[in-house]
Design a protein around this motif. Structure first.
Motif, PDB file in Angstrom:
ATOM      1  N   ALA A 158       0.834  -1.194  -0.089  1.00 56.23           N
ATOM      2  CA  ALA A 158       0.050  -0.044  -0.097  1.00 56.23           C
ATOM      3  C   ALA A 158       1.043   1.282  -0.017  1.00 56.23           C
ATOM      4  N   ALA A 159       0.452   2.463  -0.582  1.00 56.18           N
ATOM      5  CA  ALA A 159       1.237   3.560  -0.753  1.00 56.18           C
ATOM      6  C   ALA A 159       0.275   4.765  -0.500  1.00 56.18           C
ATOM      7  N   TYR A 160       0.879   5.731   0.398  1.00 57.04           N
ATOM      8  CA  TYR A 160       0.149   6.899   0.490  1.00 57.04           C
ATOM      9  C   TYR A 160       0.956   8.152  -0.145  1.00 57.04           C
ATOM     10  N   LYS A 161       0.253   8.745  -0.862  1.00 56.17           N
ATOM     11  CA  LYS A 161       0.768   9.924  -1.802  1.00 56.17           C
ATOM     12  C   LYS A 161       1.889   9.619  -2.375  1.00 56.17           C
ATOM     13  N   GLY A 162       1.898   8.386  -3.063  1.00 54.05           N
ATOM     14  CA  GLY A 162       3.159   7.886  -3.824  1.00 54.05           C
ATOM     15  C   GLY A 162       4.137   7.086  -3.193  1.00 54.05           C
ATOM     16  N   ARG A 163       4.084   7.054  -1.533  1.00 53.36           N
ATOM     17  CA  ARG A 163       5.247   6.344  -0.859  1.00 53.36           C
ATOM     18  C   ARG A 163       4.598   5.312  -0.071  1.00 53.36           C
ATOM     19  N   PRO A 164       5.226   4.202  -0.528  1.00 56.99           N
ATOM     20  CA  PRO A 164       4.621   3.034   0.275  1.00 56.99           C
ATOM     21  C   PRO A 164       4.649   3.070   1.766  1.00 56.99           C
ATOM     22  N   VAL A 165       3.812   2.458   2.429  1.00 56.19           N
ATOM     23  CA  VAL A 165       3.572   2.773   4.031  1.00 56.19           C
ATOM     24  C   VAL A 165       4.638   1.732   4.670  1.00 56.19           C
ATOM     25  N   GLY A 166       4.701   2.250   6.118  1.00 49.55           N
ATOM     26  CA  GLY A 166       5.618   1.373   7.026  1.00 49.55           C
ATOM     27  C   GLY A 166       6.799   2.283   7.414  1.00 49.55           C
ATOM     28  N   ALA A 167       7.289   2.998   6.637  1.00 47.65           N
ATOM     29  CA  ALA A 167       8.321   3.930   7.146  1.00 47.65           C
ATOM     30  C   ALA A 167       8.160   5.603   7.183  1.00 47.65           C
ATOM     31  N   ILE A 168       6.681   5.779   7.146  1.00 44.76           N
ATOM     32  CA  ILE A 168       6.250   7.235   6.912  1.00 44.76           C
ATOM     33  C   ILE A 168       6.182   7.614   8.387  1.00 44.76           C
ATOM     34  N   GLY A 169       5.641   6.633   9.212  1.00 42.65           N
ATOM     35  CA  GLY A 169       5.630   7.158  10.629  1.00 42.65           C
ATOM     36  C   GLY A 169       6.871   6.592  11.286  1.00 42.65           C
ATOM     37  N   ASP A 170       7.139   6.580  12.298  1.00 41.93           N
ATOM     38  CA  ASP A 170       8.500   6.493  13.234  1.00 41.93           C
ATOM     39  C   ASP A 170       8.708   5.142  13.007  1.00 41.93           C
ATOM     40  N   LEU A 171       7.713   4.111  13.175  1.00 44.57           N
ATOM     41  CA  LEU A 171       8.116   2.662  12.721  1.00 44.57           C
ATOM     42  C   LEU A 171       6.973   2.110  12.006  1.00 44.57           C
ATOM     43  N   GLY A 172       6.891   1.046  11.449  1.00 50.01           N
ATOM     44  CA  GLY A 172       5.878   0.262  10.930  1.00 50.01           C
ATOM     45  C   GLY A 172       5.887  -1.059  11.113  1.00 50.01           C
ATOM     46  N   THR A 173       4.992  -1.843  11.185  1.00 53.03           N
ATOM     47  CA  THR A 173       4.742  -3.362  11.324  1.00 53.03           C
ATOM     48  C   THR A 173       3.867  -3.836  10.484  1.00 53.03           C
ATOM     49  N   PHE A 174       4.531  -5.308   9.944  1.00 50.79           N
ATOM     50  CA  PHE A 174       3.730  -5.820   9.054  1.00 50.79           C
ATOM     51  C   PHE A 174       3.499  -7.363   9.512  1.00 50.79           C
ATOM     52  N   SER A 175       2.809  -8.086   9.178  1.00 49.08           N
ATOM     53  CA  SER A 175       2.253  -9.606   9.458  1.00 49.08           C
ATOM     54  C   SER A 175       2.550 -10.306   8.272  1.00 49.08           C
ATOM     55  N   PHE A 176       3.461 -11.962   8.613  1.00 50.90           N
ATOM     56  CA  PHE A 176       3.082 -12.656   7.437  1.00 50.90           C
ATOM     57  C   PHE A 176       2.345 -13.961   7.727  1.00 50.90           C
ATOM     58  N   GLN A 177       1.486 -13.464   8.450  1.00 50.97           N
ATOM     59  CA  GLN A 177       0.558 -14.675   8.966  1.00 50.97           C
ATOM     60  C   GLN A 177      -0.454 -15.321   7.942  1.00 50.97           C
ATOM     61  N   SER A 178      -0.593 -16.607   8.291  1.00 54.24           N
ATOM     62  CA  SER A 178      -1.429 -17.254   7.009  1.00 54.24           C
ATOM     63  C   SER A 178      -2.283 -16.526   6.208  1.00 54.24           C
ATOM     64  N   SER A 179      -3.081 -15.532   6.886  1.00 50.60           N
ATOM     65  CA  SER A 179      -4.106 -14.836   6.080  1.00 50.60           C
ATOM     66  C   SER A 179      -3.785 -13.625   5.100  1.00 50.60           C
ATOM     67  N   LYS A 180      -2.276 -13.396   5.752  1.00 49.07           N
ATOM     68  CA  LYS A 180      -2.057 -12.045   5.094  1.00 49.07           C
ATOM     69  C   LYS A 180      -1.732 -12.194   3.577  1.00 49.07           C
ATOM     70  N   ASN A 181      -1.305 -10.864   2.802  1.00 49.13           N
ATOM     71  CA  ASN A 181      -1.116 -10.847   1.481  1.00 49.13           C
ATOM     72  C   ASN A 181       0.344 -11.417   1.005  1.00 49.13           C
ATOM     73  N   ILE A 182       1.200 -11.311   2.104  1.00 44.27           N
ATOM     74  CA  ILE A 182       2.447 -12.050   1.968  1.00 44.27           C
ATOM     75  C   ILE A 182       2.396 -13.043   3.280  1.00 44.27           C
ATOM     76  N   THR A 183       2.782 -14.045   3.025  1.00 43.66           N
ATOM     77  CA  THR A 183       2.752 -14.866   4.038  1.00 43.66           C
ATOM     78  C   THR A 183       3.694 -16.080   4.206  1.00 43.66           C
ATOM     79  N   ALA A 184       4.176 -16.659   5.349  1.00 45.31           N
ATOM     80  CA  ALA A 184       4.949 -17.821   5.235  1.00 45.31           C
ATOM     81  C   ALA A 184       4.357 -18.747   6.613  1.00 45.31           C
ATOM     82  N   GLY A 185       3.091 -18.454   6.761  1.00 47.78           N
ATOM     83  CA  GLY A 185       2.309 -19.161   7.983  1.00 47.78           C
ATOM     84  C   GLY A 185       2.306 -18.398   9.119  1.00 47.78           C
ATOM     85  N   GLU A 186       3.572 -17.845   9.666  1.00 53.43           N
ATOM     86  CA  GLU A 186       3.925 -16.751  10.668  1.00 53.43           C
ATOM     87  C   GLU A 186       4.802 -16.143  10.240  1.00 53.43           C
ATOM     88  N   GLY A 187       5.014 -14.919  11.069  1.00 50.81           N
ATOM     89  CA  GLY A 187       6.270 -14.031  10.731  1.00 50.81           C
ATOM     90  C   GLY A 187       5.834 -12.444  10.785  1.00 50.81           C
TER      91      GLY A 187
END
Ligand SMILES: *Cc1c(COP(=O)(O)O)cnc(C)c1O
Length: 377
Positions: A158-187
């Motif tokens: 996802a991107a906000y005003k052309g910049r991908p999200v995650g490092a626009i705030g001070d820190l950003g977090t993502f999940s790689f759990q089974s349901s997520k759009n990029i996954t390894a089962g967990e992570g």
């Protein structure tokens, strides 16, 4: 409807490579480090540190930013429980501020109104893959000296005003759990532009070690939250698949929007030019008064993974009990949550999870027709 996850021999090959290397952990192999570089580049972040899951990613991000016992962390109530429990894991108090009923996302004005002298951070959630109002939140963070954490568990790509999200705030977090759009089962992974914060996250994930430091050199007290090389091997392949799958989800989501937006009785989130890429983790619609009927029709048509979504967290007795346990011990007040918008949307929202956006045009048409026909005219 399409299966999730999607994979082929590439994942198998990547797994076997790690297996046969004998380097199964990131303290000996370099697959995690490679994926960290690739994912940081994908989201245009200075630094990425992988870890066990998206829940602890938020807790570690807060801790790295210095959030601790008795500090208040403003969170939306319409989100997965991890957004609030992460604050509790570091001894902090989640304080609920209401969402915008059109977008289901944390309302910057409500968040500002919830600030007290104890507030240290705001966790904004890019729910469904839709970026929150990051201009407003980063400005608010700067003005009031607060850390902004992006919970981007649902917002890979996802991107906000052309910049991908995650490092626009001070820190950003993502999940790689089974349901997520990029996954390894967990992570999970934490992103940041700050070398200092990245170092703090690394230490929290690696038993207090410092990058390049000795094995028994523990400069701080940290957990062991390391991802395995096997997970990173799968994630590298899943990351390569992501752009094409995201484009397909986007196409189908646009078609669904075109078909459903004109239907009386259906409310969709408004278009926003600031959202230059939508993560498309969920397709959310509001159907006031007709939710049970629509869900029943979808189930009858074999579309049984549609969901009524979250029970808002400001109604979750476990979260409230933990929060008031902390505030009582510290002789602190607990700001009583009133979130009428979260109450409202939680009663009439339906989610279509992301695999439903990976179908053919015909399947997407069927989805729209089934929903439309379930609404009485
Ligand atoms: C999935 C999710 C999390 C937690 O991630 P896990 O990897 O399951 O621990 C946190 N926040 C949101 C919004 C999520 O959807």
């Amino acid at each position: 409807m399409p299966e999730w996850p999607q994979y082929d021999d590439e994942e198998a090959k990547a797994l076997l490579e790690v297996l046969n290397s004998g380097k199964w952990g990131s303290t000996s192999g370099d697959t995690v480090a490679t994926f960290e570089r690739e994912f940081a580049a994908y989201q245009q972040a200075g630094h990425a540190v992988c870890l066990a899951n998206g829940t602890l990613a938020i807790a570690v991000a807060l801790r790295a930013a210095g959030v601790g016992i008795g500090d208040e962390v403003i969170v939306p109530p319409y989100t997965f429980i991890a957004t609030a429990s992460a604050a509790l894991f570091v001894g902090a108090v989640p304080v609920f501020a209401d969402v915008d009923p059109d977008t289901h996302l944390l309302d910057p004005a409500a968040a500002e109104a919830a600030i007290t002298e104890r507030t240290k951070a705001i966790v904004v959630v890019h729910l469904a893959g839709r970026p929150a109002d990051l201009d407003a939140f980063t400005a608010l963070g700067e003005r009031r000296g607060l850390t902004i954490v992006e919970d981007a568990a649902q917002a890979h790509g996802a991107a906000y005003k052309g910049r991908p999200v995650g490092a626009i705030g001070d820190l950003g977090t993502f999940s790689f759990q089974s349901s997520k759009n990029i996954t390894a089962g967990e992570g999970g992974v934490v992103l940041t532009e700050s070398a200092e914060l990245a170092g703090a996250v690394y230490s929290l994930v690696n038993v207090g070690r410092v990058p390049g430091g000795g094995w028994y050199q523990h400069e701080t007290v940290g957990y062991n939250l390391r991802l395995t090389e096997f997970q990173a091997a799968i994630l590298r392949v899943q990351l390569r698949r992501h752009p094409e799958l995201q484009a397909l989800r986007e196409r189908n989501a646009r078609l669904l929007t075109d078909l459903l937006a004109p239907v009386e009785g259906i409310r969709l989130a408004p278009e926003d030019p600031a959202i230059t890429a939508h993560g498309r983790h969920l397709f959310m619609l509001r159907v006031p008064g007709h939710r049970d009927a629509v869900l029943k029709s979808l189930t009858a048509a074999g579309i049984d993974k549609a969901s009524p979504g979250y029970v808002p967290l400001h109604r979750n007795t476990a979260v409230l009990r933990e929060a008031t346990t902390i505030t009582t011990r510290l002789n602190q007040p607990y700001p009583q949550p009133t979130c009428p918008n979260a109450d409202k949307v939680s009663q009439d929202t339906i989610w279509l999870p992301q695999p439903y956006l990976l179908g053919t045009e015909d399947q997407t048409q069927t989805l729209a027709t089934t929903i439309t026909n379930a609404i009485p005219r």
